[in-house]
Design a protein around this motif. Structure first.
Motif, mmCIF file in Angstrom:
data_model
loop_
_atom_site.group_PDB
_atom_site.id
_atom_site.type_symbol
_atom_site.label_atom_id
_atom_site.label_comp_id
_atom_site.label_asym_id
_atom_site.label_seq_id
_atom_site.Cartn_x
_atom_site.Cartn_y
_atom_site.Cartn_z
ATOM 1 N N THR A 114 38.072 40.294 27.128
ATOM 2 C CA THR A 114 39.062 41.008 26.463
ATOM 3 C C THR A 114 38.763 41.462 25.167
ATOM 4 O O THR A 114 39.236 42.406 24.644
ATOM 5 N N ARG A 115 38.461 40.525 24.357
ATOM 6 C CA ARG A 115 38.255 40.360 22.899
ATOM 7 C C ARG A 115 37.071 41.378 22.668
ATOM 8 O O ARG A 115 37.061 42.027 21.559
ATOM 9 N N GLU A 116 36.087 41.555 23.335
ATOM 10 C CA GLU A 116 34.695 42.211 23.098
ATOM 11 C C GLU A 116 34.744 43.825 23.703
ATOM 12 O O GLU A 116 34.114 44.481 23.008
ATOM 13 N N SER A 117 35.887 44.014 24.505
ATOM 14 C CA SER A 117 35.665 45.292 25.269
ATOM 15 C C SER A 117 37.210 45.754 25.612
ATOM 16 O O SER A 117 37.848 44.966 25.785
ATOM 17 N N GLU A 118 37.136 46.888 25.946
ATOM 18 C CA GLU A 118 38.371 47.317 26.780
ATOM 19 C C GLU A 118 38.288 47.228 28.193
ATOM 20 O O GLU A 118 39.159 47.671 28.937
ATOM 21 N N THR A 119 37.290 46.842 28.731
ATOM 22 C CA THR A 119 37.103 46.656 30.099
ATOM 23 C C THR A 119 38.068 45.374 30.601
ATOM 24 O O THR A 119 38.296 44.458 30.013
ATOM 25 N N ILE A 120 38.636 45.928 31.888
ATOM 26 C CA ILE A 120 39.657 44.918 32.626
ATOM 27 C C ILE A 120 38.575 43.860 33.139
ATOM 28 O O ILE A 120 37.880 44.309 34.338
ATOM 29 N N PRO A 121 38.839 42.627 32.832
ATOM 30 C CA PRO A 121 38.341 41.730 33.595
ATOM 31 C C PRO A 121 38.523 41.429 35.119
ATOM 32 O O PRO A 121 39.497 41.770 35.420
ATOM 33 N N VAL A 122 37.455 41.254 35.728
ATOM 34 C CA VAL A 122 37.552 41.280 37.290
ATOM 35 C C VAL A 122 37.859 39.796 37.719
ATOM 36 O O VAL A 122 37.010 38.903 37.263
ATOM 37 N N THR A 123 38.894 39.387 38.293
ATOM 38 C CA THR A 123 39.203 38.040 38.498
ATOM 39 C C THR A 123 38.020 37.270 39.220
ATOM 40 O O THR A 123 37.788 35.947 38.715
ATOM 41 N N LYS A 124 37.455 37.724 40.347
ATOM 42 C CA LYS A 124 36.703 36.837 40.870
ATOM 43 C C LYS A 124 35.311 36.761 40.206
ATOM 44 O O LYS A 124 34.523 35.700 40.191
ATOM 45 N N ASP A 125 35.082 37.686 39.290
ATOM 46 C CA ASP A 125 33.668 37.578 38.479
ATOM 47 C C ASP A 125 33.830 36.413 37.392
ATOM 48 O O ASP A 125 32.993 35.770 36.916
ATOM 49 N N MET A 126 35.202 36.353 36.850
ATOM 50 C CA MET A 126 35.674 35.399 35.727
ATOM 51 C C MET A 126 35.438 33.965 36.408
ATOM 52 O O MET A 126 34.918 33.119 35.854
ATOM 53 N N ILE A 127 35.881 33.866 37.622
ATOM 54 C CA ILE A 127 35.882 32.520 38.273
ATOM 55 C C ILE A 127 34.361 32.148 38.666
ATOM 56 O O ILE A 127 34.056 30.928 38.374
ATOM 57 N N LYS A 128 33.533 33.068 38.946
ATOM 58 C CA LYS A 128 32.151 32.994 39.267
ATOM 59 C C LYS A 128 31.450 32.497 37.991
ATOM 60 O O LYS A 128 30.585 31.560 38.185
ATOM 61 N N ARG A 129 31.969 33.175 37.093
ATOM 62 C CA ARG A 129 31.127 32.567 35.776
ATOM 63 C C ARG A 129 31.262 31.330 35.361
ATOM 64 O O ARG A 129 30.418 30.568 34.897
ATOM 65 N N ALA A 130 32.552 30.941 35.492
ATOM 66 C CA ALA A 130 33.133 29.542 34.943
ATOM 67 C C ALA A 130 32.698 28.479 36.064
ATOM 68 O O ALA A 130 32.179 27.532 35.687
ATOM 69 N N LEU A 131 32.359 28.987 37.380
ATOM 70 C CA LEU A 131 31.977 28.204 38.294
ATOM 71 C C LEU A 131 30.456 27.738 38.168
ATOM 72 O O LEU A 131 30.094 26.356 38.515
ATOM 73 N N SER A 132 29.759 28.467 37.573
ATOM 74 C CA SER A 132 28.365 28.134 37.275
ATOM 75 C C SER A 132 28.186 26.771 36.377
ATOM 76 O O SER A 132 27.149 26.504 36.335
ATOM 77 N N ARG A 133 29.191 26.736 35.497
ATOM 78 C CA ARG A 133 29.217 25.579 34.609
ATOM 79 C C ARG A 133 30.316 24.537 34.758
ATOM 80 O O ARG A 133 30.586 23.834 34.108
ATOM 81 N N TYR A 134 30.710 24.413 36.167
ATOM 82 C CA TYR A 134 31.950 23.762 36.659
ATOM 83 C C TYR A 134 31.587 22.111 36.225
ATOM 84 O O TYR A 134 32.402 21.440 35.542
#
Length: 302
Positions: free
Chosen positions: A112-132
């Protein structure tokens, strides 16, 4: 929302950006929390049902609202040891889910801070899951450090209670000063280590405590104050929303809705926490750049 992401923020600006992000991305933030919590709530409902709790609270005929409120509060406050143990077990799964929720929200704030692109929920979860797992074990270490600091403090305050019996005025003043000192001292110390989670998430440096210590340099009091303010806001909103749940008594639905409300309101803390991290990295980059310029000017042969 990328207009003010390349400059350090003040106390009020961090709060302002926190609530603007929540306002513009609430749907994504809510869906992150909801999707992660669905299996956790299902497990909680099963465990709490094993304790003999009913899913809904039965209301006796003829009871008015005040009687229902009193009976509901009495049911919540008077529980058996078995019910308490199963409640702790159910909340354990909530603790397991917290690093994933926090990581996905931090990623949402970053996008959100870096662009106007609306974050995709599942994509955000997948990114966090890789470092869970690094986030989970780092969180466990941070909590153990906190407990290790609190135990001797509680012991000292407990022993000081003896002076309250001998001299109530002196004892009360001593306990008050010790409590305030412990709160500020431990609070500032844990604030120095508080940014470990995004460090683990983005910089892949577990447990991230040393990096967090570096990021919070000269920012400790500001971040400590922000955490207090955000916690107060979250606590007030949570208490207001949870108050009607007292009518549900000690039912399964009471505990599930109680946890859902707590998690939704904790979005305020997580978003503010993420904004603090990105502000600290911006300040560090600016400091590093100034140091590079200073070194260049010193070594310049001309």
């Amino acid at each position: 929302m990328n207009e003010n992401t390349n400059k350090p923020l003040g106390f009020g600006e961090i709060l302002d950006q926190t609530f603007r992000i929540i306002k513009t991305r609430f749907k994504t933030l809510f869906m992150i929390t909801f999707l992660i919590m669905v299996p956790v709530l299902a497990i909680q409902a099963l465990i709490l049902s094993l304790s003999g709790r009913s899913f809904f609270t039965s209301v006796e005929s003829g009871q008015n609202i005040l009687d229902q409120l009193i009976s509901g509060a009495d049911a919540v406050s008077t529980t058996t040891i078995q019910e308490d143990l199963l409640t702790i077990l159910a909340n354990f799964f909530l603790i397991i889910a917290m690093p994933l929720i926090a990581g996905a929200i931090i990623w949402t704030v970053k996008v959100t801070r870096e662009s106007e692109t609306i974050p995709v929920t599942k994509d955000m979860i997948k990114r966090a899951l890789s470092r869970y797992w690094p986030m989970f074990w780092s969180t466990l270490l941070w909590c153990l450090i906190l407990v290790g600091l609190l135990v001797p403090v509680f012991m000292v305050i407990g022993f000081s209670a003896i002076s309250f019996v001998l001299n109530p005025i002196f004892g009360a003043i001593l306990m008050f000063l010790l409590s305030i000192g412990a709160f500020i001292g431990i609070g500032l110390l844990m604030t120095r280590w508080s940014l470990y989670l995004p460090v683990v998430l983005f910089e892949q440096a577990a447990p991230g405590l040393s990096k967090s210590w570096q990021l919070t340099k000269r920012q400790t009091w500001k971040f400590f104050g922000l955490i207090i303010i955000l916690s107060i806001i979250t606590g007030i909103v949570t208490a207001i929303l949870q108050l009607p749940l007292i009518f549900l008594g000690n039912s399964v639905l009471f505990h599930l809705l109680n946890n859902i409300i707590s998690l939704i309101t904790s979005i305020v803390l997580f978003v503010g926490y993420a904004v603090m991290y990105f502000d600290s990295t911006t300040r560090q980059e600016a400091t590093d750049l100034k140091e590079m310029i200073s070194e260049y000017q010193v070594t310049d042969p001309s």
